[in-house]
Design a protein around this motif. Structure first.
Motif, PDB file in Angstrom:
ATOM      1  N   LEU A 312       0.813  -1.210   0.000  1.00 22.88           N
ATOM      2  CA  LEU A 312       0.000   0.000   0.000  1.00 22.88           C
ATOM      3  C   LEU A 312       0.854   1.271   0.000  1.00 22.88           C
ATOM      4  O   LEU A 312       0.538   2.225  -0.720  1.00 22.88           O
ATOM      5  N   PRO A 313       1.960   1.335   0.781  1.00 19.16           N
ATOM      6  CA  PRO A 313       2.800   2.552   0.746  1.00 19.16           C
ATOM      7  C   PRO A 313       3.315   2.871  -0.655  1.00 19.16           C
ATOM      8  O   PRO A 313       3.454   4.042  -1.008  1.00 19.16           O
ATOM      9  N   LEU A 314       3.597   1.832  -1.443  1.00 15.66           N
ATOM     10  CA  LEU A 314       4.056   2.072  -2.812  1.00 15.66           C
ATOM     11  C   LEU A 314       2.936   2.697  -3.643  1.00 15.66           C
ATOM     12  O   LEU A 314       3.175   3.606  -4.444  1.00 15.66           O
ATOM     13  N   LEU A 315       1.706   2.206  -3.452  1.00 18.20           N
ATOM     14  CA  LEU A 315       0.569   2.773  -4.175  1.00 18.20           C
ATOM     15  C   LEU A 315       0.329   4.219  -3.748  1.00 18.20           C
ATOM     16  O   LEU A 315       0.009   5.072  -4.581  1.00 18.20           O
ATOM     17  N   GLU A 316       0.496   4.495  -2.457  1.00 16.59           N
ATOM     18  CA  GLU A 316       0.301   5.868  -1.968  1.00 16.59           C
ATOM     19  C   GLU A 316       1.334   6.805  -2.589  1.00 16.59           C
ATOM     20  O   GLU A 316       1.036   7.962  -2.898  1.00 16.59           O
ATOM     21  N   ASP A 317       2.563   6.315  -2.777  1.00 11.59           N
ATOM     22  CA  ASP A 317       3.602   7.126  -3.411  1.00 11.59           C
ATOM     23  C   ASP A 317       3.238   7.400  -4.873  1.00 11.59           C
ATOM     24  O   ASP A 317       3.433   8.503  -5.384  1.00 11.59           O
ATOM     25  N   ILE A 318       2.692   6.386  -5.537  1.00  7.53           N
ATOM     26  CA  ILE A 318       2.227   6.559  -6.921  1.00  7.53           C
ATOM     27  C   ILE A 318       1.101   7.587  -6.967  1.00  7.53           C
ATOM     28  O   ILE A 318       1.041   8.437  -7.867  1.00  7.53           O
ATOM     29  N   ALA A 319       0.200   7.520  -5.992  1.00  3.37           N
ATOM     30  CA  ALA A 319      -0.931   8.457  -5.939  1.00  3.37           C
ATOM     31  C   ALA A 319      -0.437   9.906  -5.830  1.00  3.37           C
ATOM     32  O   ALA A 319      -1.010  10.814  -6.450  1.00  3.37           O
ATOM     33  N   LYS A 320       0.631  10.124  -5.060  1.00  3.28           N
ATOM     34  CA  LYS A 320       1.182  11.482  -4.921  1.00  3.28           C
ATOM     35  C   LYS A 320       1.729  11.983  -6.251  1.00  3.28           C
ATOM     36  O   LYS A 320       1.603  13.163  -6.588  1.00  3.28           O
ATOM     37  N   LYS A 321       2.346  11.081  -7.008  1.00  2.00           N
ATOM     38  CA  LYS A 321       2.885  11.485  -8.318  1.00  2.00           C
ATOM     39  C   LYS A 321       1.752  11.809  -9.287  1.00  2.00           C
ATOM     40  O   LYS A 321       1.841  12.766 -10.064  1.00  2.00           O
ATOM     41  N   ILE A 322       0.686  11.027  -9.237  1.00  2.00           N
ATOM     42  CA  ILE A 322      -0.467  11.309 -10.089  1.00  2.00           C
ATOM     43  C   ILE A 322      -1.079  12.652  -9.698  1.00  2.00           C
ATOM     44  O   ILE A 322      -1.492  13.433 -10.548  1.00  2.00           O
ATOM     45  N   ASP A 323      -1.113  12.919  -8.402  1.00  4.16           N
ATOM     46  CA  ASP A 323      -1.665  14.172  -7.897  1.00  4.16           C
ATOM     47  C   ASP A 323      -0.879  15.366  -8.429  1.00  4.16           C
ATOM     48  O   ASP A 323      -1.425  16.446  -8.626  1.00  4.16           O
ATOM     49  N   ARG A 324       0.452  15.170  -8.662  1.00  5.14           N
ATOM     50  CA  ARG A 324       1.305  16.237  -9.200  1.00  5.14           C
ATOM     51  C   ARG A 324       1.374  16.189 -10.725  1.00  5.14           C
ATOM     52  O   ARG A 324       2.136  16.924 -11.336  1.00  5.14           O
ATOM     53  N   PHE A 325       0.610  15.274 -11.320  1.00  8.32           N
ATOM     54  CA  PHE A 325       0.594  15.077 -12.769  1.00  8.32           C
ATOM     55  C   PHE A 325       1.952  14.622 -13.303  1.00  8.32           C
ATOM     56  O   PHE A 325       2.294  14.890 -14.457  1.00  8.32           O
ATOM     57  N   ALA A 326       2.730  13.922 -12.450  1.00 15.49           N
ATOM     58  CA  ALA A 326       3.976  13.293 -12.902  1.00 15.49           C
ATOM     59  C   ALA A 326       3.613  11.907 -13.434  1.00 15.49           C
ATOM     60  O   ALA A 326       3.938  10.869 -12.844  1.00 15.49           O
ATOM     61  N   ILE A 327       2.927  11.886 -14.561  1.00 16.47           N
ATOM     62  CA  ILE A 327       2.320  10.654 -15.076  1.00 16.47           C
ATOM     63  C   ILE A 327       3.364   9.629 -15.499  1.00 16.47           C
ATOM     64  O   ILE A 327       3.209   8.428 -15.242  1.00 16.47           O
ATOM     65  N   ASP A 328       4.429  10.066 -16.151  1.00 14.95           N
ATOM     66  CA  ASP A 328       5.459   9.120 -16.607  1.00 14.95           C
ATOM     67  C   ASP A 328       6.090   8.396 -15.418  1.00 14.95           C
ATOM     68  O   ASP A 328       6.319   7.178 -15.469  1.00 14.95           O
ATOM     69  N   GLU A 329       6.386   9.128 -14.347  1.00 12.91           N
ATOM     70  CA  GLU A 329       6.967   8.506 -13.156  1.00 12.91           C
ATOM     71  C   GLU A 329       5.980   7.528 -12.528  1.00 12.91           C
ATOM     72  O   GLU A 329       6.361   6.437 -12.084  1.00 12.91           O
ATOM     73  N   ALA A 330       4.703   7.922 -12.506  1.00 10.04           N
ATOM     74  CA  ALA A 330       3.681   7.048 -11.930  1.00 10.04           C
ATOM     75  C   ALA A 330       3.558   5.756 -12.736  1.00 10.04           C
ATOM     76  O   ALA A 330       3.440   4.655 -12.154  1.00 10.04           O
ATOM     77  N   LEU A 331       3.612   5.857 -14.046  1.00  7.42           N
ATOM     78  CA  LEU A 331       3.514   4.661 -14.890  1.00  7.42           C
ATOM     79  C   LEU A 331       4.687   3.721 -14.671  1.00  7.42           C
ATOM     80  O   LEU A 331       4.523   2.494 -14.628  1.00  7.42           O
ATOM     81  N   THR A 332       5.876   4.291 -14.513  1.00  8.49           N
ATOM     82  CA  THR A 332       7.063   3.465 -14.253  1.00  8.49           C
ATOM     83  C   THR A 332       6.917   2.709 -12.938  1.00  8.49           C
ATOM     84  O   THR A 332       7.176   1.501 -12.852  1.00  8.49           O
ATOM     85  N   GLN A 333       6.460   3.414 -11.897  1.00 15.44           N
ATOM     86  CA  GLN A 333       6.285   2.759 -10.590  1.00 15.44           C
ATOM     87  C   GLN A 333       5.154   1.742 -10.600  1.00 15.44           C
ATOM     88  O   GLN A 333       5.243   0.716  -9.913  1.00 15.44           O
ATOM     89  N   LEU A 334       4.127   2.009 -11.383  1.00 14.71           N
ATOM     90  CA  LEU A 334       3.042   1.033 -11.496  1.00 14.71           C
ATOM     91  C   LEU A 334       3.558  -0.282 -12.093  1.00 14.71           C
ATOM     92  O   LEU A 334       3.196  -1.377 -11.629  1.00 14.71           O
ATOM     93  N   GLY A 335       4.404  -0.164 -13.114  1.00 15.41           N
ATOM     94  CA  GLY A 335       4.992  -1.361 -13.710  1.00 15.41           C
ATOM     95  C   GLY A 335       5.817  -2.136 -12.712  1.00 15.41           C
ATOM     96  O   GLY A 335       5.771  -3.373 -12.650  1.00 15.41           O
ATOM     97  N   GLU A 336       6.575  -1.405 -11.886  1.00 13.32           N
ATOM     98  CA  GLU A 336       7.411  -2.059 -10.874  1.00 13.32           C
ATOM     99  C   GLU A 336       6.555  -2.723  -9.811  1.00 13.32           C
ATOM    100  O   GLU A 336       6.886  -3.824  -9.331  1.00 13.32           O
ATOM    101  N   LEU A 337       5.442  -2.081  -9.437  1.00 12.49           N
ATOM    102  CA  LEU A 337       4.561  -2.652  -8.427  1.00 12.49           C
ATOM    103  C   LEU A 337       3.895  -3.934  -8.938  1.00 12.49           C
ATOM    104  O   LEU A 337       3.773  -4.914  -8.193  1.00 12.49           O
ATOM    105  N   VAL A 338       3.480  -3.938 -10.183  1.00 12.86           N
ATOM    106  CA  VAL A 338       2.874  -5.134 -10.760  1.00 12.86           C
ATOM    107  C   VAL A 338       3.847  -6.304 -10.718  1.00 12.86           C
ATOM    108  O   VAL A 338       3.460  -7.437 -10.417  1.00 12.86           O
ATOM    109  N   GLN A 339       5.105  -6.037 -10.986  1.00 14.47           N
ATOM    110  CA  GLN A 339       6.116  -7.104 -10.971  1.00 14.47           C
ATOM    111  C   GLN A 339       6.323  -7.660  -9.580  1.00 14.47           C
ATOM    112  O   GLN A 339       6.657  -8.838  -9.412  1.00 14.47           O
ATOM    113  N   LYS A 340       6.129  -6.846  -8.547  1.00 14.94           N
ATOM    114  CA  LYS A 340       6.310  -7.304  -7.166  1.00 14.94           C
ATOM    115  C   LYS A 340       5.188  -8.241  -6.721  1.00 14.94           C
ATOM    116  O   LYS A 340       5.367  -9.056  -5.821  1.00 14.94           O
ATOM    117  N   LEU A 341       3.998  -8.091  -7.308  1.00 19.84           N
ATOM    118  CA  LEU A 341       2.834  -8.855  -6.851  1.00 19.84           C
ATOM    119  C   LEU A 341       2.925 -10.319  -7.271  1.00 19.84           C
ATOM    120  O   LEU A 341       3.493 -10.653  -8.287  1.00 19.84           O
TER     121      LEU A 341
END
Length: 341
Positions: A312-341
């Motif tokens: 969940l902390p990783l998702l919350e960090d992604i949410a902060k990036k989306i909130d700042r419209f740092a979409i490319d960074e959020a997409l990169t972290q989303l890919g990394e999170l999917v690999q962890k699951l």
């Protein structure tokens, strides 16, 4: 085109709630670039933006008609959407090449009337069925009704009638503006009146959209003085600070009450399979590239389903990036999170 993220969210939610597709720019230079890359039916242009302000951006867009030999740049409606409401401000907008002028805080009826003047909308003027209804405070969630220093009826109306979207902007305001008056006072004391006016202008615009009427009026009074390159009386700043503290305190109480109702990591809750979470994360990635409004709804759903999850902390960090419209960074972290699951 609006550089303030809260005001931008209000405008976009309102427009999307009436099935109007919206792209967002955070400064005037980006607005000019986007207009060159894609055909738009109309542009809503904020006046006070970084890099290029709205007037400069409009002049550049209009000049493209001759520079590139494309008359769409001359014909495309550009509507000023700004807190500047003086007659001279309207004249400046028209002189720069804008077609119309809508003031903030957003009045949905005025906004859709202006849009309908320049582009085809639905038969009801783009306002939807809910525009004909009269809402009262009792029509909204009980927790929001506790916000006595905010006109939640007008605030929710300005964000397309969505109480959850309104609540999110309240939390965002609490995060970004709790010390706004202290910051303005510090800039004044340092002789930075231009920067103080910019911060006060931002506070005025956001508080107006939220429905914080007393704070908006106090900020508007200080803003007028700062625009004249004068120092506002200390009591005016104190007055404004008192309203801000009251608004922040009520939002904090709202958030604390909401957090107490959310199951904690030690409370029993139905587990969600990692495969299901991964599928939702993949869907979120797709939405971030196609529909930011739907992406926010999916993100909120994921935050609930992952309550107590180790990632969940990783998702919350992604949410902060989306909130700042740092979409490319959020997409990169989303890919990394999917690999962890």
């Amino acid at each position: 085109m609006e550089d303030n993220e809260i005001n931008r969210e209000f405008a976009c939610e309102l427009l999307r709630s009436h099935d109007i597709q919206v792209d967002e720019a955070v400064n005037g230079e980006e607005a000019v670039s986007m207009v060159r890359q894609r055909h738009y039916d109309a542009v809503l242009m904020d006046i006070q933006m970084p890099v290029l302000d709205g007037l400069q951006a409009t002049v550049k867009i209009r000049a493209l008609a001759q520079a590139e030999g494309d008359q769409r740049y001359a014909a495309m409606p550009i509507i000023a959407m700004t807190a500047h409401a003086m007659a001279r401000d309207v004249e400046k907008s028209l002189e720069a090449g804008m077609n119309d002028h809508v003031t903030k805080p957003i009045d949905p009826d005025r906004l859709f009337k202006a849009l309908a003047t320049w582009i085809p909308l639905t038969a009801d003027g783009g306002q939807g069925q809910e525009a004909a209804q009269i809402y009262e405070i009792a029509d909204y969630p009980e927790d929001l009704q506790t916000l006595t220093s905010l006109d939640i009826v007008q605030g929710i109306r300005r964000i397309g009638g969505n109480p959850d979207a309104y609540r999110k902007q309240l939390y965002r305001f609490k995060e970004h503006y709790p010390d706004a008056v202290a910051e303005i006072r510090g800039l004044i004391n340092a002789g930075e009146l231009r920067q103080a006016e910019e911060r006060c202008h931002a506070l005025k615009g956001v508080s107006g959209n939220l429905g914080a009427t007393d704070l908006f009026e106090a900020a508007a009074g200080v803003d007028i003085v700062l625009k004249q390159n004068q120092i506002p009386p200390a009591e005016h700043l104190l007055h404004m600070e008192g309203f801000l503290r009251k608004v922040i305190a009520q939002i904090q109480a709202l958030q604390t009450a909401a957090d107490s109702r959310t199951p904690g990591p030690d409370q029993p809750q139905a587990p969600v399979a990692n495969a299901e979470i991964a599928a939702d994360l993949h869907k979120l990635s797709q939405l971030l590239e196609s529909d930011l409004g739907a992406a926010e709804a999916m993100l909120e759903q994921l935050q609930l389903s992952m309550a107590g999850h180790e990632y969940l902390p990783l998702l919350e960090d992604i949410a902060k990036k989306i909130d700042r419209f740092a979409i490319d960074e959020a997409l990169t972290q989303l890919g990394e999170l999917v690999q962890k699951l």
